[in-house]
Design an enzyme around this catalytic site. Structure first.
Site, mmCIF file in Angstrom:
data_model
loop_
_atom_site.group_PDB
_atom_site.id
_atom_site.type_symbol
_atom_site.label_atom_id
_atom_site.label_comp_id
_atom_site.label_asym_id
_atom_site.label_seq_id
_atom_site.Cartn_x
_atom_site.Cartn_y
_atom_site.Cartn_z
ATOM 1 N N HIS A 109 -9.681 6.549 31.359
ATOM 2 C CA HIS A 109 -10.472 5.509 32.028
ATOM 3 C C HIS A 109 -9.853 4.983 33.313
ATOM 4 O O HIS A 109 -10.544 4.444 34.156
ATOM 5 C CB HIS A 109 -10.816 4.361 31.071
ATOM 6 C CG HIS A 109 -9.697 3.385 30.851
ATOM 7 N ND1 HIS A 109 -8.758 3.557 29.866
ATOM 8 C CD2 HIS A 109 -9.377 2.233 31.475
ATOM 9 C CE1 HIS A 109 -7.901 2.547 29.893
ATOM 10 N NE2 HIS A 109 -8.245 1.731 30.861
ATOM 11 N N GLU A 148 -9.215 5.466 39.150
ATOM 12 C CA GLU A 148 -8.811 4.269 39.867
ATOM 13 C C GLU A 148 -7.340 4.318 40.294
ATOM 14 O O GLU A 148 -6.988 3.901 41.382
ATOM 15 C CB GLU A 148 -9.054 3.039 38.986
ATOM 16 C CG GLU A 148 -8.981 1.761 39.786
ATOM 17 C CD GLU A 148 -9.231 0.533 38.930
ATOM 18 O OE1 GLU A 148 -9.549 0.690 37.739
ATOM 19 O OE2 GLU A 148 -9.089 -0.569 39.460
ATOM 20 N N ASP A 149 -6.485 4.828 39.405
ATOM 21 C CA ASP A 149 -5.050 4.663 39.643
ATOM 22 C C ASP A 149 -4.271 5.931 39.955
ATOM 23 O O ASP A 149 -3.059 5.882 40.137
ATOM 24 C CB ASP A 149 -4.391 4.005 38.413
ATOM 25 C CG ASP A 149 -4.891 2.584 38.206
ATOM 26 O OD1 ASP A 149 -5.327 1.975 39.207
ATOM 27 O OD2 ASP A 149 -4.852 2.104 37.063
ATOM 28 N N ASP A 162 -14.743 -25.431 5.415
ATOM 29 C CA ASP A 162 -15.605 -24.294 5.701
ATOM 30 C C ASP A 162 -14.875 -23.247 6.531
ATOM 31 O O ASP A 162 -15.373 -22.802 7.547
ATOM 32 C CB ASP A 162 -16.820 -24.837 6.466
ATOM 33 C CG ASP A 162 -17.947 -23.855 6.420
ATOM 34 O OD1 ASP A 162 -17.834 -22.869 5.671
ATOM 35 O OD2 ASP A 162 -18.927 -24.072 7.150
ATOM 36 N N ASP A 185 -10.644 -1.845 26.705
ATOM 37 C CA ASP A 185 -9.672 -1.983 27.787
ATOM 38 C C ASP A 185 -9.235 -3.439 27.908
ATOM 39 O O ASP A 185 -8.052 -3.766 27.936
ATOM 40 C CB ASP A 185 -10.349 -1.499 29.076
ATOM 41 C CG ASP A 185 -9.454 -1.611 30.299
ATOM 42 O OD1 ASP A 185 -8.246 -1.335 30.167
ATOM 43 O OD2 ASP A 185 -9.965 -1.974 31.376
ATOM 44 N N HIS A 236 -1.063 2.485 27.618
ATOM 45 C CA HIS A 236 -2.246 1.626 27.654
ATOM 46 C C HIS A 236 -3.505 2.437 27.345
ATOM 47 O O HIS A 236 -4.329 2.043 26.517
ATOM 48 C CB HIS A 236 -2.341 0.952 29.024
ATOM 49 C CG HIS A 236 -3.680 0.375 29.346
ATOM 50 N ND1 HIS A 236 -4.220 -0.701 28.670
ATOM 51 C CD2 HIS A 236 -4.608 0.731 30.278
ATOM 52 C CE1 HIS A 236 -5.419 -0.982 29.183
ATOM 53 N NE2 HIS A 236 -5.685 -0.129 30.145
HETATM 54 MN MN MN Z 1 -7.311 -0.061 31.785
#
Ligand code: MN
Length: 734
Positions: free
Chosen positions: A91, A95-96, A278, A158, A67
């Site tokens: 990134h 957080e993880d 269009d 992201d 990812h």
């Molecule tokens: Mn992410």
């Protein structure tokens, strides 16, 4: 050449880079444009990220780090700088994984750590209602821009990758994320000019939220592909032939518009796919700006342009930086064809928006940030409003945003020839606030192209606007009804709020002093230290104002300090009992107002709105001062709505013949006999003039007339008569 390729494929120690990293590198332009140290930086980030996410899996079963690599790849395609790409690779690390912001800073740089931190902060939020959630999201996003706009760009990439891989989540979650992307990300991407990301997001949203229509289009579009390709070929043939000799170095792109925008056209025009034409756009990209106009001339010499569809965003770029010439012409067989003409650099900006600023400025992010700041002043303004107005409700906040995000724009000029970009429908007042809040607050009118126009008139692109101010001018709540920009709205609201506070404070003081005398505690009160702390108010003024605004009763405050004064003798009445006894106290019809069939009230009229017979009105019960009658639309009533038991129905009593004072403000162009004509008009209605003052300012006259009228009908007749007289621009009740 071969050596250069080998150079890139082999790491410094001679071994090979992994294929996914190699792809990022080549999209970024390889070592040659990145520099050896840039390459080494990104490579270290890749290794760090891969190690940190080791063992984690995505819902799809793939290693989590794929990812991060995809997000970095999206940004590499957009040609962002090496720090941003590295931040993308990292990134989710804070957080993880077990690593902290400090670790990242130590390992890499403060700049990179700040970016990762910004992205992390954007993702950990808890919400209540949908609207709240949106507002919080938007607010966070915009505030993150204040530090570094690249935080948002990473967040967009992201989200884009998460949207691409949504199929691995349960359906309910898919729809929730799609809705959030529709409401928050897509509009912001649009506003930042990131059209490529925006249209891919919109198509993905469309797949999930309108699965039927989406698969229908996927079936239908290929069927028309061949037809359109042939058609565009025929359309371009004579143009390409002529262009070949010019040396403009033109390239041609043509393609279907996004599925979602085709769907929208079908829905808006209520037509089946076959009848919507269009949906195909032709783009001609040339090397120099001047060539754009030559190409335009050429196209118009072959095909008839549709006048109102011609737009020159090269001369007047959109506020998000978009530049292009757009023209729609009648092609062979009478079909409309939209052609966009622009240079390569404009094309990059049109596709990638603000992100395009980093493309040619590797290593100079400060300069880019300044550059962007200049270009997206609207964003700056919004951030300013956010930072000063932290107490706006979610609803108000979304309101502010919607105005700015979805409106088309007009371009107007200051007397010095400076351009100002305003939303469609903007008024001279919006222009004034755009110049400066003080100019807005004192604005009485404007000269548009040399002619005086009222404050609420609509400006048009190309107008030259000169604002007329007066020190005596004050904003009023009716302004809120016609201004279009959030800057004007928030400034007017702030002023009115301040004004209301002053009033509440004054009234609160009176009530408090009276009550203190009544319970004989004036002296003791003076000796109390910081009484507001006991009642948890921020300061004493706020506490006293709460009495004046009716949010607290004076008794509920004083009983805390002087409980003896409030025991027994009279049971303290609840608010509704209080209202009832008040209503029952007296009965007589006073001043032409009857109250729920009961009369003889202490009645006064709101100074804020000065109602006269015929106006829709309500009564507001004040403590100790009877009932004040306000216009239903009056702000004072609006702000006290939380106290419904204090608001009662009142009616104008039909029988009374009585006159009311009304203040009119007349704005007019200076001319001979103006004053005489105004007074004669008023007298012709048998209306008494109480006072009259005229002030001349250049060639504008501001007249304040206080007159005695019988009611709304008479006043309306007079107003339209006055408006009809020569040179009169506006007549407003004050
Ligand atoms: Mn992410």
């Amino acid at each position: 050449m071969a050596a250069a390729i080998l150079d890139r494929i082999l790491k410094p120690d001679g071994s090979k880079y992994p294929a996914d990293f190699e792809q990022i590198l080549s999209l970024m332009g390889g070592t040659r444009s990145l520099g050896a140290s840039g390459e080494e930086f990104v490579w270290r980030a890749y290794q760090f990220g891969k190690k940190a996410h080791q063992g984690q899996l995505r819902k799809s079963g793939e290693p989590y780090f794929t990812h991060c690599v995809e997000v970095a790849t999206i940004l590499a395609e957009m040609k962002l700088d090496s720090v941003t790409i590295s931040a993308a690779l990292l990134h989710d690390v804070v957080e993880d994984t077990g690593y902290t912001r400090k670790d990242v800073e130590k390992e890499f740089s403060l700049e990179l750590a700040n970016l990762v931190d910004g992205v992390t902060k954007l993702s950990d939020m808890k919400f209540r209602s949908e609207e709240d959630k949106q507002a919080v999201n938007f607010r966070k996003m915009l505030l993150s821009v204040a530090d570094d706009i690249r935080v948002i760009i990473i967040k967009f990439a992201d989200r884009l990758h998460n949207m691409r891989t949504l199929q691995h989540l349960p359906a309910v979650k898919q729809r929730r994320i799609a809705r959030e992307t529709r409401d928050v990300y897509a509009p912001l991407a649009h506003r930042l000019g990131m059209y490529r990301i925006k249209s891919e997001m919109e198509d993905l949203i469309f797949n999930i939220l309108e699965p039927k229509a989406s698969s229908e289009l996927e079936r239908l579009i290929p069927k028309r592909q061949a037809f359109f390709e042939k058609y565009v070929q025929k359309f371009l043939e004579p143009i390409i032939e002529r262009m070949e000799t010019t040396g403009f170095g033109a390239t041609y792109k043509s393609r279907f518009k996004s599925h979602y925008s085709i769907f929208r056209k079908m829905r808006d025009q209520n037509r089946p796919f076959e009848d919507v034409y269009d949906i195909y756009a032709v783009r001609i990209i040339v090397e120099k700006v001047e060539a754009c106009y030559s190409v335009l001339g050429l196209i118009h010499s072959f095909y008839t342009p549709i006048q109102e569809r011609f737009k020159d965003f090269i001369a007047q770029p959109k506020s998000n930086g978009y530049q292009s010439i757009q023209t729609t012409v009648v092609g062979p067989n009478g079909f409309p064809v939209e052609v966009q003409i622009r240079t390569r650099e404009m094309d990059d900006t049109a596709e990638e928006g603000v992100a395009a600023h980093w493309q040619y400025k590797e290593g100079d992010s400060k300069a880019s940030q300044d550059d962007i700041d200049q270009q997206v002043t609207w964003l700056r303004n919004l951030v300013d409003i956010l930072q000063t107005e932290d107490k706006t409700t979610s609803h108000q906040f979304m309101d502010l945003l919607k105005i700015d995000l979805y409106k088309d724009e007009i371009f107007v000029y200051t007397p010095k020839g400076e351009v100002r970009i305003l939303p469609l429908g903007a008024t001279p007042l919006d222009f004034a606030f755009d110049v400066h809040s003080q100019v807005g607050l004192h604005c009485i009118g404007a000269k548009v192209n040399g002619r005086i126009k009222p404050l609420n008139s609509e400006l048009e692109s190309g107008d030259k606007v000169e604002i007329i101010t007066s020190d005596s001018q004050k904003p009023n709540s009716s302004w809120l009804k016609f201004v279009k920009t959030s800057k004007a709205k928030s400034n007017i609201r702030k002023w009115i709020k301040g004004q209301e506070f002053e009033q509440s404070l004054r009234l609160g003081k009176e009530i408090l002093e009276k009550e203190l005398r009544k319970i004989r505690k004036a002296k003791e009160w003076k000796h109390l230290k910081d009484p507001h702390l006991t009642l948890k108010f921020e300061d004493e003024d706020k506490m006293i104002a709460s009495i004046g605004s009716g949010h607290r009763t004076v008794a509920s405050i004083l009983t805390k300090f002087f409980p003896d004064a409030y025991v027994k003798p009279k049971k303290e009445k609840t608010e509704s009992q209080f209202a009832e006894s008040f209503l029952n106290r007296a009965r007589r019809n006073t001043k032409g107002v009857s109250i729920q069939g009961i009369d003889n009230m202490m009645i006064s009229f709101g100074k804020c709105c000065n109602p006269i017979p015929g106006d829709p009105i309500v009564g507001f019960i004040t403590r100790g001062r009877g009932i004040t009658v306000h216009q239903k639309s009056c702000e004072t009533v609006g702000t006290n709505l939380s106290e419904k038991e204090r608001i009662i129905d009142v009616d104008w009593a039909a029988a009374r013949a009585q006159t009311f004072l009304v203040r009119l403000k007349v704005l007019a162009q200076e001319r001979k006999h103006l004053v005489r004509d105004v007074t004669e008009t008023i007298s012709s209605y048998d209306i008494n003039i109480d006072t009259l003052s005229m002030k001349v300012d250049g060639d504008v006259v501001t007249g304040l007339v206080v007159i005695e009228v019988e009611g709304v009908k008479q006043l309306d007749r007079l107003k339209s008569k006055l408006l009809a007289s020569e040179g009169v621009i506006s007549v407003e009740r004050e």
